[in-house]
Scaffold this active site. Structure first.
Site, short mmCIF file in Angstrom:
data_model
loop_
_atom_site.label_atom_id
_atom_site.label_comp_id
_atom_site.label_asym_id
_atom_site.label_seq_id
_atom_site.Cartn_x
_atom_site.Cartn_y
_atom_site.Cartn_z
N PHE B 234 0.81 -0.97 -0.35
CA PHE B 234 -0.31 -0.10 0.24
C PHE B 234 1.11 1.53 0.03
CE2 PHE B 234 -2.37 -3.27 2.58
CZ PHE B 234 -2.59 -3.65 1.84
N ARG B 316 0.89 16.22 -5.38
CA ARG B 316 0.53 15.14 -6.22
C ARG B 316 -0.93 15.45 -5.43
NH1 ARG B 316 -1.20 10.29 -9.36
NH2 ARG B 316 0.58 9.96 -9.85
N ARG B 348 -0.98 4.23 -0.79
CA ARG B 348 -1.61 4.63 -1.86
C ARG B 348 -2.92 5.43 -2.48
NH1 ARG B 348 -6.15 -0.75 -1.40
NH2 ARG B 348 -6.70 -1.27 -3.95
N THR B 448 5.08 11.30 -11.42
CA THR B 448 5.05 11.99 -11.79
C THR B 448 6.69 12.46 -11.91
OG1 THR B 448 5.87 13.21 -9.66
CG2 THR B 448 3.77 13.86 -10.85
N ALA B 517 2.48 4.10 -7.30
CA ALA B 517 1.94 4.50 -8.63
C ALA B 517 0.83 4.41 -9.79
CB ALA B 517 2.82 5.07 -9.38
N GLU B 719 -4.26 2.92 -7.50
CA GLU B 719 -4.97 3.95 -6.34
C GLU B 719 -6.21 4.44 -6.42
OE1 GLU B 719 -1.15 5.47 -8.44
OE2 GLU B 719 -0.54 5.88 -5.42
#
Lengths: 496, 769
Positions: B234, B316, B348, B448, B517, B719
């Site tokens: 996770f 994020r 997550r 990212t 991700a 996710e």
């Protein structure tokens, strides 16, 4: 009779006799480190997550065998005496054919990371042996599985597997070998006191009777008594304590009795929550509803009401209910017995009215009397398997619409479970009117100065305790009002 | 040639399912221990922020069974295990401890029990320093663990100054403990000539390899990391395993003995990072129709004592502050605050869920301000397809299915009629109030950090037709291995049973990215497919020459190869290829196309595509105590063309319930000394079986292949479903709003514990007076 100095049990279908037993070793460490049975996992080592769930089978008083799921992580090894220990490795057939429980979990995609899976399998296995409740609904499944945490699946596929199993007729290898198992367990059942040690420095005693316990307690007045080990187990695994000697009640069958008379129910100190539940639910539905939420199936199969009282915790769930109901506690020291109102047992935080060498033998709960209303509310962050922030219990005797006597008791509001004299006074003599309850709500602030901790703030504890009184009022005056989330009432048009 | 549907787009069971249920799927602690194996425990600081004045470890060293005690002074100089090379994370604290529970020494002993008992015998003298435990305590000082990020599109201040309506507010959301059922664990085995093998429960074997090499001061080729399966990850095993692996490796190096480090659950929860809690201050301007005109937000996060991944995580959060909504003008700023708490890490959603908190709060604020249904406000503000489709980070949304998802789900779940019934019932119910909400999810897929969007795989075909597959992804329960196995099986027209997936191993596939991700199957599936295709192309070329037929007439189907009118079993065919000296092994590589990101400019295309979903939740709330129950949840989720519907639905159900736990009962609580008091399942409450929705219906959006060329046009699923749980928070909000006749926005913060729900009810009643 001389005490037996070895531990006897069945591991699966193999007999085990252990001469050297570390008194504070757990079943889980024994399985993983000694037997190298690593299917049983350690998730938390405190009886909360259920990854270590194993099944213990013992002869049932009604004949046959009784299969109960327990947490191996907090069970002292000595508590296996006379039992069959079944682990996840025992379920599949010798040719590898999966047990129906295992197959159902596979078919329903019930495992993801798989670490909790053996525990779920064992909880479900126990239910297939004991029989799912009739008309197994989601609530029944939640109760069976409340002690098994899964972080991956969201439980949906596991519940699907459980539903499927509940609808199946299952016979398995354990049924095929039932007679053999019963004979093997009967052969171990020698009625002897058991005393176990690894190196003769520390001891685990398991007297075979209450008299034996009384004698041992005179000999070791500061011994640690353990029944289900659902609390003491954590002393071992989390505090790394080595209480010595440990005295286990589990072999004293005369402590595991429930006596019902026309006026009351007496529950022996060795009676587990699971065994008491049916009696309590029948007599006091709210008491049963709370017990159903204490710990989990695994915890209730091990833990006892006697232990819940004796350890004197301010947040135990049964003491407030027992206090409100006017229960009496039976204490014994050698041959001397005394009976006290249970509320008098709780003197202060960490301090109970128990002399060295004395032990709790039983608790007696009066049956309902005419005009008596009993309500109990357990409040916790999570509904199942959580320690209460506040536990409220309320017993009102109402005669012709007037409250004759009121007993209001709370857990989680002080250093001990205790009554609220001010709230009781505010209610007593009044009719069932809102103003009387509102006065009682305010009065709680006089009697209680609760703490703030990770479970709840002081302000919330007080507010929730007060609102529980309001819930009592609504429930006794407005039968149509939905007041409980877990009732179907009030949600029946939710399109479920 | 099209891939065989024998293997993909099917609900194949998890590759380890039968082993899971029989207890024969070994995790690291289950493996046989080599003779002489040492066991390790940490000694933990008992102060939140203090100078170590003296540390007396003599009792620790003298405890029977103890073989080695390591302190910061024993660490090689200048070693740093910061995953982002921030140089702020020594392996053990030396002079200054930065959080309560900071590891200050490690003890290795002959048994686990001895190590743990010995670890408690240290005598440490501290000199206390100022400690900043939470966001509000840290904010005035303003120390951040990384440079904050700003997203800016349009002129938000101008839009707010001219908007007909402006609301300013603050929302807060708590952190979250991963509570993977298998705690952290590492085992290090010394080898010849300075080699070391490390078994680690990690999502990122390559990073473990790097950290261990750094700790030992050796080249990467001396360190091999192996990872067969995790008992849950996770995100909690992306970076948090580093310290355990490094210590185990150091003990193994110094003693020449194998060393195992499995912390107790409480130590695990104290020592390892969690999801970041956030406090978000916002201003939103909107018109009379409820359309957002401009928005500003400051996202303050408790990052803990070191950077870890807090930079990309707080980034994020900003990337997802729009959720699925179009903001004509937006300005978002992150504030990644340094605090004297455990260093928070990936979990997550990786900050995304905390961003969504703002978007959904704002929708509710607008709805209550204008007396509109929150669902109507949400629908109006969704991204468009050809217009209103640019995000605050200047990426154009090209694959928007949110409007379709939400309207289909509203119909399917009968939202409007149920809402009317609920309002009617609430009017007559003094205690129990129900609520309903339907919320969307749009989640950007890709790391990212662009360089992480690469993957490798290794495929061997053996001469009996069996296939061994290895790739850089790790299996934590999410079903990655079965999905990638399906991809490879499909390339050869075989059943999944022909493919064996082996432990992730840095000596087989090097230089891998974290399995994180949500990218596991996107990246590794493509890499494995590339490897398999090379072999298949060689086999095809061999067949075409041997049978003198056109290459495109060679068919790999149903476990056979058909060529020139002849049908051979795959095994027979492969045997012939071997005899003809065809190379039957290949490595594959993949890198995600199209993506780029300029953090300083706040501009680019960080995401290859988006995954979408929507959920409709109904709850009941007890207005006397704040307790609640989730009655019904309907989910419609977009996974593109699913590689494995059963696995995907499992991710959706599980992600939803985990998200629900984050927003409801899961509360991290620190006391006045900065001690985390919720460090075990007895005090930290993840959802139990009874918390799952009473009625729980999950469906996959049909006929929606990924517009991008992903593996078999599927979409990532790890996710995104986590954020479907906002439907529960907002359904609770709807139920609470009933106590003020739906006139005021309840502003329910998370985690919405019964206490917070009751406080919100009380506050709402007070505001309504």
């Amino acid at each position: 009779m001389a005490a037996r100095n070895c531990l006897k049990f069945l591991l699966g279908h193999e007999a085990r006799t252990l001469d050297a037993v570390d008194p504070t070793a757990t079943v889980l460490d024994y399985l993983r480190l000694e037997e190298r049975r690593t299917g049983t996992k350690e998730g938390c080592a405190e009886g909360d997550c259920g990854a270590c769930t194993v099944v213990v089978a013992r002869p049932s008083p009604e004949g046959g065998l009784r299969y109960q799921a327990v947490n191996a992580c907090i069970q002292p090894l000595g508590t296996l005496d006379g039992a069959q220990l079944i682990t996840v490795e025992d379920l599949a057939a010798a040719d590898g054919t999966l047990h129906p429980v295992q197959q159902a979990m596979v078919d329903c995609h019930g495992s993801q990371c798989g670490f909790c899976t053996p525990g779920f399998v064992m909880s479900l296995f126990a239910m297939t042996k004991e029989g799912f409740p009739p008309e197994t609904d989601d609530q029944a499944i939640d109760e069976i599985l409340a002690g098994n945490l899964c972080r991956c699946t969201g439980y949906a596929p596991i519940a699907r597997a459980a539903h499927g199993l509940a609808a199946m007729e299952i016979t398995d290898g354990f049924d095929a070998r039932r007679e053999e198992t019963q004979a093997a367990l009967a052969a171990m059942d020698d009625g002897a006191d058991v005393s176990l040690t690894e190196d003769e420095t520390r001891w685990f005693h398991a007297p075979a009777s209450a008299d034996g316990l009384a004698e041992l307690m005179l000999q070791y007045p500061d011994a640690t008594i353990v029944a289900g080990a659902t609390d003491v187990g954590l002393w071992l695994t989390k505090h790394l304590m080595r209480p010595d000697p440990l005295i286990w009640l589990g072999r004293a069958r005369d402590l595991a009795t429930i006596e019902e008379t026309t006026t009351d129910i007496t529950i022996g100190a060795g009676v587990t929550y699971s065994d008491a539940l049916a009696h309590l639910s029948w007599t006091w539905p709210d008491f049963g509803a709370v017990v159903r939420r204490i710990g989990s199936t695994q915890i209730r199969n091990a833990g006892t009401i006697g232990g819940n009282v004796a350890n004197g915790s301010p947040i135990g769930d049964t003491p407030p209910m027992l206090i409100a109901l006017g229960a009496r506690l039976h204490l014994r020291q050698g041959r001397i017995r005394r009976v006290i109102p249970i509320e008098d047992f709780f003197i202060d935080y960490g301090k109970q009215d128990r002399a060295p060498g004395e032990f709790v033998e039983a608790v007696t709960i009066p049956r309902p009397a005419p005009g008596q209303i009993f309500k109990a509310y357990k409040l916790s962050k999570r509904f199942d398997q959580d320690i209460s922030a506040v536990m409220g219990a309320f017993s009102l005797f109402v005669d012709e619409g007037r409250i004759v006597t009121a007993r209001v008791a709370f857990g989680g509001m002080a250093g001990t479970p205790k009554r609220s004299p001010s709230a009781e006074a505010a209610l007593t003599g009044h009719t069932l009117e809102k103003s009387a309850f509102e006065t009682a709500m305010r009065a709680l602030a006089i009697d209680f100065k609760p703490l703030t901790d990770m479970r709840a703030s002081a302000a919330y504890r007080l507010k929730a305790a007060q609102n529980m009184l309001m819930r009592v009022f609504i429930e006794v005056t407005d039968e149509d009002a939905a007041t409980r989330l877990w009732d179907k009432r009030g949600i029946d048009d939710a399109g479920l | 040639m099209p891939a065989s549907d024998l293997a993909v787009h099917r609900s194949t069971i998890h590759e380890s399912a039968a082993r899971h249920v029989t207890g024969t799927a070994p995790y690291i602690d289950d493996l046989p221990e080599l003779p002489g194996t040492l066991h390790i425990a940490f000694g933990l600081a008992q102060r939140a922020h203090a100078r170590i004045v003296a540390m007396d470890l003599s009792a620790v060293r003298d405890f029977p069974g103890v073989v080695l005690v390591l302190t910061g002074a024993d660490m090689p100089p200048d070693v740093d295990i910061s995953p982002v090379h921030a140089h702020d994370e020594p392996i053990l604290a030396t002079d200054v401890v930065e959080f309560h529970g900071h590891p200050i020494f490690a003890v290795a002993a002959a048994t686990r029990d001895a190590a743990r008992r010995a670890a408690r015998l240290a005598k440490v003298t501290y000199e206390d320093m100022d400690a900043h435990i939470d966001i509000e305590a840290a904010r005035p000082k303003g120390r951040t663990v990384v440079t904050p990020m700003t997203l800016n599109r349009g002129d938000a201040p101008a839009a707010l100054s001219t908007a007909p309506h402006v609301i300013a507010g603050r929302c807060a959301v708590g952190g979250q403990e991963h509570f993977y059922l298998e705690s952290q664990i590492a085992m290090a085995i010394p080898g010849e000539g300075g080699e070391i093998k490390v078994l680690s429960s990690t999502q990122h074997p390559t990073e473990i390899q790097h950290m261990v090499a750094e700790a030992l001061g050796v080249a990467l080729h001396l360190v091999t990391v192996e990872m067969r399966r995790m008992g849950g990850g996770f995100g909690g095993k992306e970076t948090s395993g580093n310290v355990f692996a490094c210590i185990a490796a150091l003990v193994a190096r110094k003693t020449g003995r194998p060393a195992k480090f499995r912390p107790d659950r409480d130590d695990d929860m104290i020592v390892t990072g969690k999801r970041h809690d956030f406090v978000i201050d916002y201003r939103v301007g909107f018109d009379d129709d409820g359309m957002v005109l401009g928005i500003e937000g400051t996202f303050a996060a408790r990052c803990g004592w070191s950077a870890d991944l807090s930079g990309p995580i707080t980034d994020r959060a900003l990337f997802h502050a729009d959720n699925a909504y179009y903001y004509p003008a937006a300005r978002f700023v992150s504030l990644p605050l340094k605090t004297n708490t455990v260093s928070n890490c990936a979990f997550r959603g990786f900050g995304g869920p905390q961003g969504v908190v703002l978007a959904e709060r704002v929708m509710d604020e607008i709805a209550y301000a204008l007396g509109l249904d929150p669902l109507e406000v949400r629908l109006r503000n969704l991204y468009g397809t050809d217009t209103r489709n640019v995000t605050p980070y200047h990426q154009t949304v090209e694959d928007n299915v949110a409007p379709r998802l939400m309207t289909e789900l509203a119909d399917k779940a009968d939202y409007a009629a149920r809402k009317a019934r609920i309002r009617e019932a609430n009017a007559k119910s003094p205690v129990i109030r129900r609520g309903i909400a339907l919320t969307p999810v749009k989640f950007g897929i890709s790391f990212t950090a662009t360089q992480y969007n690469q993957a490798g795989a290794l495929v061997h075909v053996y001469t009996d037709g069996s296939i061994m597959l290895n790739h850089g992804g790790t299996e934590m329960g999410q079903g990655l291995h079965v999905k990638v196995g399906q991809v490879v099986a499909a390339e050869f027209g075989l059943d999944i049973g022909a493919v064996r997936i082996t432990a992730t191993d840095t000596s087989k596939v090097p230089n891998t990215s974290a399995t994180a991700a949500s990218s596991g199957s996107d990246l590794n599936g493509m890499a494995a497919q590339a490897a398999a295709r090379q072999i298949r192309e060689r086999l095809t070329a061999f067949a075409a020459e041997r049978w003198q037929v056109a290459a495109d007439s060679v068919k790999f189907e149903n476990g056979t190869v058909t060529v020139g009118g002849e049908t051979l079993s795959f095994a027979d065919f492969v045997k012939r290829a071997y005899n003809a000296r065809v190379q039957l092994s290949a490595s594959g590589f993949y890198k995600t196309p199209k993506i780029h990101w300029d953090r300083a400019a706040g501009r680019g295309r960080p995401f290859y595509y988006y995954a979408y979903g929507a959920a409709c939740a109904e709850v009941a709330v007890d207005t006397l105590t704040g307790e609640y129950r989730v009655l019904r949840v309907d989910i419609l989720h977009d996974v593109g063309k699913s590689l494995n519907p059963a696995i995907d639905i499992g991710q959706i159900e599980g992600g939803f319930v985990q998200g629900m736990g984050w927003l409801t009962t899961e509360e991290l609580w620190w006391d006045g000394q900065g001690r985390l008091r919720t460090h075990a399942p007895s005090t930290y409450k993840i959802p139990a079986c009874g918390d799952r929705p009473l009625h729980f219906e999950v469906a996959l959006l049909e006929n929606q292949a990924n517009v991008e060329e992903t593996i078999h046009r599927s979409k990532a699923v790890g996710e995104p479903p986590f954020m479907l749980a906002f439907s529960v928070l907002h359904a609770m909000s709807d139920a609470i709003a009933s106590v003020a006749d739906y006139r005021l926005c309840p502003r329910l913060d998370a985690p919405a514990t019964p206490e917070r729900v009751l406080n919100t009810i009380e506050a709402l009643r007070a505001r309504a007076k």
